[in-house]
Write a protein that holds these residues in place. Structure first.
Motif, PDB file in Angstrom:
ATOM      1  N   UNK A  94       0.537  -6.443   8.642  1.00 41.52           N
ATOM      2  CA  UNK A  94       0.582  -7.804   8.098  1.00 41.52           C
ATOM      3  C   UNK A  94      -0.720  -8.138   7.368  1.00 41.52           C
ATOM      4  N   UNK A  95      -1.839  -7.690   7.908  1.00 40.53           N
ATOM      5  CA  UNK A  95      -3.130  -7.920   7.257  1.00 40.53           C
ATOM      6  C   UNK A  95      -3.186  -7.176   5.924  1.00 40.53           C
ATOM      7  N   UNK A  96      -2.756  -5.931   5.919  1.00 39.49           N
ATOM      8  CA  UNK A  96      -2.741  -5.156   4.669  1.00 39.49           C
ATOM      9  C   UNK A  96      -1.837  -5.823   3.633  1.00 39.49           C
ATOM     10  N   UNK A  97      -0.651  -6.243   4.071  1.00 38.43           N
ATOM     11  CA  UNK A  97       0.287  -6.902   3.155  1.00 38.43           C
ATOM     12  C   UNK A  97      -0.345  -8.158   2.572  1.00 38.43           C
ATOM     13  N   UNK A  98      -0.976  -8.979   3.432  1.00 38.61           N
ATOM     14  CA  UNK A  98      -1.608 -10.211   2.949  1.00 38.61           C
ATOM     15  C   UNK A  98      -2.749  -9.917   1.982  1.00 38.61           C
ATOM     16  N   UNK A  99      -3.516  -8.865   2.240  1.00 39.86           N
ATOM     17  CA  UNK A  99      -4.625  -8.537   1.339  1.00 39.86           C
ATOM     18  C   UNK A  99      -4.105  -8.150  -0.041  1.00 39.86           C
ATOM     19  N   UNK A 100      -2.930  -7.568  -0.063  1.00 41.11           N
ATOM     20  CA  UNK A 100      -2.334  -7.145  -1.338  1.00 41.11           C
ATOM     21  C   UNK A 100      -1.687  -8.317  -2.076  1.00 41.11           C
ATOM     22  N   UNK A 101      -1.011  -9.194  -1.348  1.00 43.17           N
ATOM     23  CA  UNK A 101      -0.211 -10.234  -1.981  1.00 43.17           C
ATOM     24  C   UNK A 101      -0.846 -11.626  -1.941  1.00 43.17           C
ATOM     25  N   UNK A 102      -1.887 -11.801  -1.150  1.00 43.68           N
ATOM     26  CA  UNK A 102      -2.615 -13.075  -1.107  1.00 43.68           C
ATOM     27  C   UNK A 102      -4.105 -12.786  -0.959  1.00 43.68           C
ATOM     28  N   UNK A 103      -4.691 -12.144  -1.969  1.00 43.77           N
ATOM     29  CA  UNK A 103      -6.093 -11.713  -1.852  1.00 43.77           C
ATOM     30  C   UNK A 103      -7.087 -12.856  -1.749  1.00 43.77           C
ATOM     31  N   UNK A 104      -6.663 -14.079  -2.017  1.00 42.39           N
ATOM     32  CA  UNK A 104      -7.573 -15.227  -1.935  1.00 42.39           C
ATOM     33  C   UNK A 104      -7.844 -15.655  -0.496  1.00 42.39           C
ATOM     34  N   UNK A 105      -7.108 -15.096   0.446  1.00 42.66           N
ATOM     35  CA  UNK A 105      -7.301 -15.453   1.856  1.00 42.66           C
ATOM     36  C   UNK A 105      -8.607 -14.889   2.399  1.00 42.66           C
ATOM     37  N   UNK A 106      -9.014 -15.408   3.541  1.00 41.57           N
ATOM     38  CA  UNK A 106     -10.233 -14.952   4.208  1.00 41.57           C
ATOM     39  C   UNK A 106      -9.912 -13.690   5.021  1.00 41.57           C
ATOM     40  N   UNK A 107      -9.881 -12.563   4.338  1.00 41.10           N
ATOM     41  CA  UNK A 107      -9.526 -11.299   4.983  1.00 41.10           C
ATOM     42  C   UNK A 107     -10.741 -10.375   4.894  1.00 41.10           C
ATOM     43  N   UNK A 108     -11.259  -9.918   6.041  1.00 43.55           N
ATOM     44  CA  UNK A 108     -12.414  -9.011   6.002  1.00 43.55           C
ATOM     45  C   UNK A 108     -12.081  -7.722   5.248  1.00 43.55           C
ATOM     46  N   UNK A 109     -12.770  -7.513   4.145  1.00 42.62           N
ATOM     47  CA  UNK A 109     -12.500  -6.342   3.306  1.00 42.62           C
ATOM     48  C   UNK A 109     -12.703  -5.030   4.054  1.00 42.62           C
ATOM     49  N   UNK A 110     -13.724  -4.993   4.923  1.00 43.99           N
ATOM     50  CA  UNK A 110     -13.985  -3.752   5.655  1.00 43.99           C
ATOM     51  C   UNK A 110     -12.849  -3.441   6.639  1.00 43.99           C
ATOM     52  N   UNK A 111     -12.226  -4.462   7.189  1.00 47.43           N
ATOM     53  CA  UNK A 111     -11.084  -4.255   8.073  1.00 47.43           C
ATOM     54  C   UNK A 111      -9.909  -3.669   7.294  1.00 47.43           C
ATOM     55  N   UNK A 112      -9.647  -4.218   6.120  1.00 51.03           N
ATOM     56  CA  UNK A 112      -8.547  -3.721   5.290  1.00 51.03           C
ATOM     57  C   UNK A 112      -8.827  -2.287   4.853  1.00 51.03           C
ATOM     58  N   UNK A 113     -10.049  -2.023   4.427  1.00 52.69           N
ATOM     59  CA  UNK A 113     -10.394  -0.667   3.994  1.00 52.69           C
ATOM     60  C   UNK A 113     -10.215   0.327   5.138  1.00 52.69           C
ATOM     61  N   UNK A 114     -10.641  -0.043   6.314  1.00 54.52           N
ATOM     62  CA  UNK A 114     -10.480   0.856   7.468  1.00 54.52           C
ATOM     63  C   UNK A 114      -9.015   1.000   7.844  1.00 54.52           C
ATOM     64  N   UNK A 115      -8.265  -0.087   7.775  1.00 57.45           N
ATOM     65  CA  UNK A 115      -6.835  -0.026   8.096  1.00 57.45           C
ATOM     66  C   UNK A 115      -6.099   0.921   7.161  1.00 57.45           C
ATOM     67  N   UNK A 116      -6.534   0.968   5.914  1.00 55.35           N
ATOM     68  CA  UNK A 116      -5.891   1.845   4.931  1.00 55.35           C
ATOM     69  C   UNK A 116      -6.366   3.281   5.089  1.00 55.35           C
ATOM     70  N   UNK A 117      -7.663   3.469   5.302  1.00 55.04           N
ATOM     71  CA  UNK A 117      -8.214   4.836   5.326  1.00 55.04           C
ATOM     72  C   UNK A 117      -8.165   5.496   6.703  1.00 55.04           C
TER      73      UNK A 117
END
Length: 132
Positions: A94-117
């Motif tokens: 859900x966090x990854x999806x939100x980072x992709x489709x609602x990038x204006x949200x307060x989403x920690x970039x390092x969390x998303x990067x780690x979730x993907x990698x």
């Protein structure tokens, strides 16, 4: 309680199909909130009756457990059960999806990067944090 259908997605929704239940699980995982008062102070401002009913439902569904706070016997603390911890991959997606489709949200970039990698490593680290 009888199941509405044999669909696995419907089954998950029967347990956490409202936003409040997922936000409680989010707070337990990512914000280290375990006391009722901590959970009530989340940004979404959940009403006390909703918080109480969702905690009861999550506990009866086996996703969280409630114990007496060892530091203050008058308080209860909530923790995820193994079944609740198994919700981590859903939250991460859900966090990854939100980072992709609602990038204006307060989403920690390092969390998303780690979730993907390193999704497996992230889940392992979060699980270890929950166990400690």
């Amino acid at each position: 309680m009888p199941k509405r259908s044999e669909c696995p997605i419907s089954n998950v929704l029967d347990h956490v199909g409202d936003k409040w239940s997922l936000l409680i699980i989010r707070d337990l995982v990512f914000f280290n909130k375990h006391a009722y008062s901590d959970l009530q102070s989340s940004d979404e401002r959940m009403a006390t009756n909703i918080l109480s009913s969702r905690l009861e439902k999550l506990e009866s569904d086996g996703l969280i457990s409630k114990q007496v706070d060892p530091k203050d016997k008058r308080k209860k603390v909530y923790t995820l059960t193994p079944a609740g911890i198994d919700m981590l991959p859903i939250l991460i997606e859900m966090i990854i999806w939100s980072s992709k489709h609602s990038p204006e949200l307060n989403i920690p970039e390092e969390l998303v990067a780690r979730a993907i990698s390193d999704r497996a490593g992230l889940i392992q680290d979060l699980t270890a944090n929950l166990a400690s």
